[in-house]
Design a protein around this motif. Structure first.
Motif, PDB file in Angstrom:
ATOM      1  N   ILE A 104      32.075  28.417  11.890  1.00 34.26           N
ATOM      2  CA  ILE A 104      31.745  29.186  11.169  1.00 34.26           C
ATOM      3  C   ILE A 104      32.615  28.565   9.574  1.00 34.26           C
ATOM      4  O   ILE A 104      32.269  29.018   8.686  1.00 34.26           O
ATOM      5  CB  ILE A 104      33.126  30.511  11.558  1.00 34.26           C
ATOM      6  CG1 ILE A 104      32.148  30.895  12.905  1.00 34.26           C
ATOM      7  CG2 ILE A 104      33.540  31.061  10.336  1.00 34.26           C
ATOM      8  CD1 ILE A 104      32.517  32.441  13.610  1.00 34.26           C
ATOM      9  N   ILE A 105      33.677  27.833  10.221  1.00 35.72           N
ATOM     10  CA  ILE A 105      33.887  26.572   9.578  1.00 35.72           C
ATOM     11  C   ILE A 105      32.934  25.977   7.957  1.00 35.72           C
ATOM     12  O   ILE A 105      33.095  25.547   7.162  1.00 35.72           O
ATOM     13  CB  ILE A 105      35.493  26.285   9.340  1.00 35.72           C
ATOM     14  CG1 ILE A 105      36.806  26.936   9.816  1.00 35.72           C
ATOM     15  CG2 ILE A 105      36.099  25.319   8.212  1.00 35.72           C
ATOM     16  CD1 ILE A 105      37.771  26.881  10.080  1.00 35.72           C
ATOM     17  N   VAL A 106      32.454  25.412   9.043  1.00 33.03           N
ATOM     18  CA  VAL A 106      31.080  23.843   8.108  1.00 33.03           C
ATOM     19  C   VAL A 106      30.469  25.397   8.119  1.00 33.03           C
ATOM     20  O   VAL A 106      30.434  24.267   6.126  1.00 33.03           O
ATOM     21  CB  VAL A 106      31.014  23.140   9.546  1.00 33.03           C
ATOM     22  CG1 VAL A 106      29.792  22.381   9.709  1.00 33.03           C
ATOM     23  CG2 VAL A 106      31.823  22.508  10.250  1.00 33.03           C
ATOM     24  N   PHE A 107      29.858  25.693   8.565  1.00 36.91           N
ATOM     25  CA  PHE A 107      28.672  26.584   7.661  1.00 36.91           C
ATOM     26  C   PHE A 107      29.100  27.350   6.167  1.00 36.91           C
ATOM     27  O   PHE A 107      29.072  27.122   4.841  1.00 36.91           O
ATOM     28  CB  PHE A 107      28.233  27.184   8.222  1.00 36.91           C
ATOM     29  CG  PHE A 107      26.942  26.736   9.148  1.00 36.91           C
ATOM     30  CD1 PHE A 107      26.383  25.282   9.094  1.00 36.91           C
ATOM     31  CD2 PHE A 107      27.612  27.504  10.672  1.00 36.91           C
ATOM     32  CE1 PHE A 107      25.253  25.168   9.344  1.00 36.91           C
ATOM     33  CE2 PHE A 107      26.012  26.969  11.718  1.00 36.91           C
ATOM     34  CZ  PHE A 107      25.647  25.794  11.638  1.00 36.91           C
ATOM     35  N   ALA A 108      30.835  28.010   5.877  1.00 35.84           N
ATOM     36  CA  ALA A 108      31.271  28.502   5.212  1.00 35.84           C
ATOM     37  C   ALA A 108      31.016  27.437   3.801  1.00 35.84           C
ATOM     38  O   ALA A 108      31.278  27.419   3.203  1.00 35.84           O
ATOM     39  CB  ALA A 108      32.213  29.158   5.554  1.00 35.84           C
ATOM     40  N   LEU A 109      31.870  26.652   4.729  1.00 33.90           N
ATOM     41  CA  LEU A 109      32.699  25.017   3.515  1.00 33.90           C
ATOM     42  C   LEU A 109      30.729  24.775   2.446  1.00 33.90           C
ATOM     43  O   LEU A 109      30.948  24.736   1.538  1.00 33.90           O
ATOM     44  CB  LEU A 109      32.749  23.914   4.183  1.00 33.90           C
ATOM     45  CG  LEU A 109      34.335  24.633   4.303  1.00 33.90           C
ATOM     46  CD1 LEU A 109      35.346  22.867   5.121  1.00 33.90           C
ATOM     47  CD2 LEU A 109      35.056  24.515   3.707  1.00 33.90           C
ATOM     48  N   PHE A 110      29.884  24.532   4.179  1.00 33.81           N
ATOM     49  CA  PHE A 110      28.729  23.939   3.219  1.00 33.81           C
ATOM     50  C   PHE A 110      28.035  25.107   2.258  1.00 33.81           C
ATOM     51  O   PHE A 110      27.442  25.303   1.076  1.00 33.81           O
ATOM     52  CB  PHE A 110      27.517  24.083   3.974  1.00 33.81           C
ATOM     53  CG  PHE A 110      26.641  22.692   4.686  1.00 33.81           C
ATOM     54  CD1 PHE A 110      26.683  22.053   4.195  1.00 33.81           C
ATOM     55  CD2 PHE A 110      27.999  22.033   5.994  1.00 33.81           C
ATOM     56  CE1 PHE A 110      26.432  20.332   4.346  1.00 33.81           C
ATOM     57  CE2 PHE A 110      27.813  21.171   6.620  1.00 33.81           C
ATOM     58  CZ  PHE A 110      27.128  20.053   5.949  1.00 33.81           C
ATOM     59  N   HIS A 111      28.567  26.537   2.163  1.00 28.16           N
ATOM     60  CA  HIS A 111      27.968  27.682   1.464  1.00 28.16           C
ATOM     61  C   HIS A 111      28.856  27.232   0.423  1.00 28.16           C
ATOM     62  O   HIS A 111      28.463  27.273  -1.148  1.00 28.16           O
ATOM     63  CB  HIS A 111      28.575  28.772   2.168  1.00 28.16           C
ATOM     64  CG  HIS A 111      27.790  30.019   1.073  1.00 28.16           C
ATOM     65  ND1 HIS A 111      26.703  30.432   0.190  1.00 28.16           N
ATOM     66  CD2 HIS A 111      29.097  31.181   0.278  1.00 28.16           C
ATOM     67  CE1 HIS A 111      27.101  30.850   0.236  1.00 28.16           C
ATOM     68  NE2 HIS A 111      28.602  31.239  -0.541  1.00 28.16           N
ATOM     69  N   ALA A 112      29.851  27.572   0.119  1.00 18.45           N
ATOM     70  CA  ALA A 112      30.396  27.304  -1.197  1.00 18.45           C
ATOM     71  C   ALA A 112      30.520  25.631  -2.004  1.00 18.45           C
ATOM     72  O   ALA A 112      30.465  25.751  -2.904  1.00 18.45           O
ATOM     73  CB  ALA A 112      32.283  26.648  -0.520  1.00 18.45           C
ATOM     74  N   LEU A 113      30.078  24.821  -1.175  1.00 18.78           N
ATOM     75  CA  LEU A 113      30.152  23.569  -1.944  1.00 18.78           C
ATOM     76  C   LEU A 113      28.436  23.526  -2.958  1.00 18.78           C
ATOM     77  O   LEU A 113      27.936  23.361  -3.531  1.00 18.78           O
ATOM     78  CB  LEU A 113      29.891  22.364  -0.837  1.00 18.78           C
ATOM     79  CG  LEU A 113      29.086  21.203  -1.234  1.00 18.78           C
ATOM     80  CD1 LEU A 113      29.260  20.424  -2.220  1.00 18.78           C
ATOM     81  CD2 LEU A 113      28.539  19.787  -0.567  1.00 18.78           C
ATOM     82  N   GLY A 114      27.258  24.082  -1.825  1.00 20.66           N
ATOM     83  CA  GLY A 114      25.887  24.815  -2.195  1.00 20.66           C
ATOM     84  C   GLY A 114      26.462  25.190  -3.642  1.00 20.66           C
ATOM     85  O   GLY A 114      25.663  25.394  -4.758  1.00 20.66           O
TER      86      GLY A 114
END
Length: 246
Positions: A104-114
């Motif tokens: 959950i944290i990893v994918f949320a950080l990917f979303h933020a980076l994107g």
């Protein structure tokens, strides 16, 4: 007993922050999109891409006339939405025992980076000529899939979790989260497939892209609202235990 109460208060605080961040993220994005689109002559939610709103130059991109005088509004909203989404996910994980906390944290950080990438490197012709078009596309991929997979992981966690803050309705909420995430992925897949593989266009590009984006917005606002309503109507288990022991 005080330690139990303190832990329960910390969990409630983290969950409240998560809920508020998710709700604010969705509202900020929707308001910024509407404001920016209102200043863009003849902007079409169906035919134009979302990133057209963030291009600073007046130009033609394909068959689309670009003129977004309030491009800074949507670009700032991209960043704010992404950062709030990531912050909400981290706070929610800190206040829960969900099984898929790390994904959950990893994918949320990917979303933020994107979201940050698509704001910093807009999809305009100038960046394409500089060879930076791939950065914008990579950011869009991270933003879309990161958001969708966050929703799916939260949903799966609710389905797997034996103890959830939502109690019995957690399975239904889990299913809905997974379905929303899958609908978002379908929108982005069809954005590519509809043009290249389908003989006749089923839906305009802007519609498919917004299915992908609005799935994230609907999920974060809805899930945030559910978290807030749950906190208002239910006392955490640890609080009840501490009260009974006292």
């Amino acid at each position: 007993m005080r330690e139990i109460q303190s832990d329960a208060s910390a969990v409630a605080r983290s969950t409240t922050i998560a809920a508020i961040c998710w709700i604010l993220a969705g509202i900020v994005y929707l308001l910024a999109e509407a404001i920016t689109a209102s200043a863009f002559p003849h902007y079409s939610y169906a035919m134009n891409y979302i990133s057209d709103l963030g291009v600073p130059d007046v130009e033609m991109l394909g068959d689309r006339a670009i003129d977004s005088p309030l491009h800074m509004v949507i670009n700032m909203a991209f960043v704010v939405q992404g950062l709030l989404f990531a912050a909400a996910s981290i706070c929610m994980v800190r206040g829960s025992r969900l099984p898929l906390r790390l994904p959950i944290i990893v994918f949320a950080l990917f979303h933020a980076l994107g979201m940050v990438l698509i704001a910093v490197v807009n999809g305009g012709q100038h960046n394409n000529e500089l060879g930076l078009g791939w950065v914008h596309l990579l950011g869009a991929l991270f933003a879309f899939l990161g958001g969708h997979l966050t929703a799916i992981c939260v949903g799966i966690s609710l389905l797997l979790s034996r103890r959830s803050s939502f109690g019995r309705p957690s399975r239904l909420i889990g299913v809905i989260s997974v379905v929303i995430g899958l609908i978002g992925i379908l929108g982005i897949v069809m954005l590519q497939v509809d043009v290249r593989a389908v003989p006749r266009t089923v839906l305009p590009d802007g519609v498919w892209e917004r299915i992908g984006m609005y799935a994230i917005i609907v999920w974060e606002i809805g899930y945030g609202a559910l978290l807030l309503s749950r906190l208002r109507t239910h006392t955490p288990l640890s609080d009840r235990s501490a009260t009974a022991l006292n």
